[in-house]
Scaffold this active site. Structure first.
Site, short mmCIF file in Angstrom:
data_model
loop_
_atom_site.label_atom_id
_atom_site.label_comp_id
_atom_site.label_asym_id
_atom_site.label_seq_id
_atom_site.Cartn_x
_atom_site.Cartn_y
_atom_site.Cartn_z
N ALA A 214 -8.84 1.56 6.76
CA ALA A 214 -7.78 1.22 5.80
C ALA A 214 -7.17 -0.11 6.19
CB ALA A 214 -6.71 2.31 5.79
N ILE A 215 -6.69 -0.83 5.18
CA ILE A 215 -6.05 -2.13 5.41
C ILE A 215 -4.74 -2.18 4.62
CG2 ILE A 215 -6.24 -4.62 5.03
CD1 ILE A 215 -9.24 -4.36 5.47
N HIS B 294 -1.95 7.48 11.29
CA HIS B 294 -2.49 6.85 12.49
C HIS B 294 -2.45 7.85 13.62
CE1 HIS B 294 -2.45 3.08 10.43
NE2 HIS B 294 -1.13 2.99 10.39
N CYS C 79 -3.59 7.00 0.96
CA CYS C 79 -3.57 5.77 0.17
C CYS C 79 -3.38 6.06 -1.32
CB CYS C 79 -4.85 4.96 0.39
SG CYS C 79 -5.13 4.53 2.12
N ALA D 96 -6.80 -0.07 10.22
CA ALA D 96 -6.98 1.13 11.04
C ALA D 96 -8.42 1.60 10.84
CB ALA D 96 -6.00 2.22 10.63
N GLY E 87 0.79 -1.22 0.00
CA GLY E 87 0.00 0.00 0.00
C GLY E 87 0.82 1.27 0.00
#
Length: 309
Positions: free
Chosen positions: A184-185, A80, A215, A199, A75
């Site tokens: 998000a991953i 965070h 992203c 997250a 990604g």
């Protein structure tokens, strides 16, 4: 059925610095590979930090030189911080690892978590994560008096949303009725064991995302449970709900190795494991029954490869 334990590392005033949590992941990953511990999901909050996956472009980082931690997940860049529930499921999977299936399971758990709070979420074709869908493209309000056909985010390769004020800010996507990412991953798989994870935006200050291109996506934004519901939701409220759905899905999943398709007549050699951190490119067929909407860039005739972030 595989046992899944949860470890709550720290929240609020005890939020865990990113580098400290990353080291903890490495330790648990090594122990899981050796079968010294069961599958483990670390849950925590971080102090404010930007992290960049291996596909992050320089043009997507903060313009003011704010430090960014480069990490080994797939990604691109994300943020965070306080008000965001971060989860790092460290799980041993059969080889060759089906990375897409793992991402789908995390998405399913977060979709169910959001639903328990009354927020309807989905997937967007070509983009991993959990999304609140906006209005159909043709019904969205005009930006600066221009129709979507002239939206500079789609037509100008040099357009930079970080320099163009609040009307293009990712944190204002809800006001524009655009698709907006709730969770998000981004993952990495090494030696058949997963790292990194998800997250989920519970009640963060989403303006942190306005300093980057989250992203790497220019035509959509971000949101949170609190934004969508118009009331304060806390990490404390979300934790047991997220744990319940992660346990239900990850413990009860029928894990299977990735199927490797070979041309007709080719002999089956030894399968090769998914390269660590390889980007996941979801398709409609991989959506496990959840509704999927094509992204704006795809619907505008400009296909875009996605990245798990």
């Amino acid at each position: 059925m595989s046992e899944l334990r949860f470890v709550r590392l720290g929240f609020g005033d005890e939020a865990v610095e990113y580098q400290e949590a990353w080291q903890k992941q490495r330790e648990v990953h090594a122990a899981r590979f050796e079968d010294l511990v069961p599958d483990t999901c670390l849950l925590l909050e971080h102090p404010p930090v930007y992290t960049a996956g291996r596909r992050t472009a320089d043009s997507e980082r903060p313009l003011d030189g704010t430090p960014v931690i480069d990490v080994d997940r797939g990604g691109k860049i994300t943020w965070h911080g306080p008000g965001q529930l971060v989860g790092y499921p460290i799980q041993k999977l059969p080889r060759p690892v089906d990375v897409v299936a793992h991402v789908r399971r995390l998405e399913d758990a977060l979709i169910r978590t959001a639903a328990d709070f009354g927020v309807e979420t989905s997937r967007v074709e070509g983009r991993s994560g959990v999304w609140v869908l906006g209005d159909p493209v043709e019904q969205r309000q005009m930006l600066g008096g221009l129709s979507l056909d002239f939206d500079p985010r789609l037509q100008d390769e040099e357009f930079d949303p970080r320099l163009n004020g609040p009307e293009y800010a990712p944190s204002n996507a809800g006001q524009r009725r655009e698709d907006r990412k709730l969770a998000a991953i981004g993952i990495r798989v090494a030696k058949g064991v997963t790292m990194h994870g998800f997250a989920l935006n519970v009640n963060p200050d989403n303006t942190w995302f306005d300093r980057i291109v989250p992203c790497g996506i220019r035509d959509a934004g971000v949101t949170s449970l609190s934004n969508e519901l118009g009331r304060e939701i806390t990490i404390e409220e979300v934790l047991p709900v997220a744990e319940k759905h992660l346990r239900d899905i990850l413990e009860n999943a029928e894990l299977a190795p990735r199927v490797i398709e070979r041309p007709a007549g080719q002999s089956a050699g030894r399968p090769v494991e998914e390269p660590a951190g390889q980007p996941v490119r979801p398709s409609v067929e991989e959506s496990a029954g959840q509704p999927v909407r094509p992204s704006v860039e795809q619907s505008a005739g400009q296909p875009k490869a996605s990245a798990p972030a």
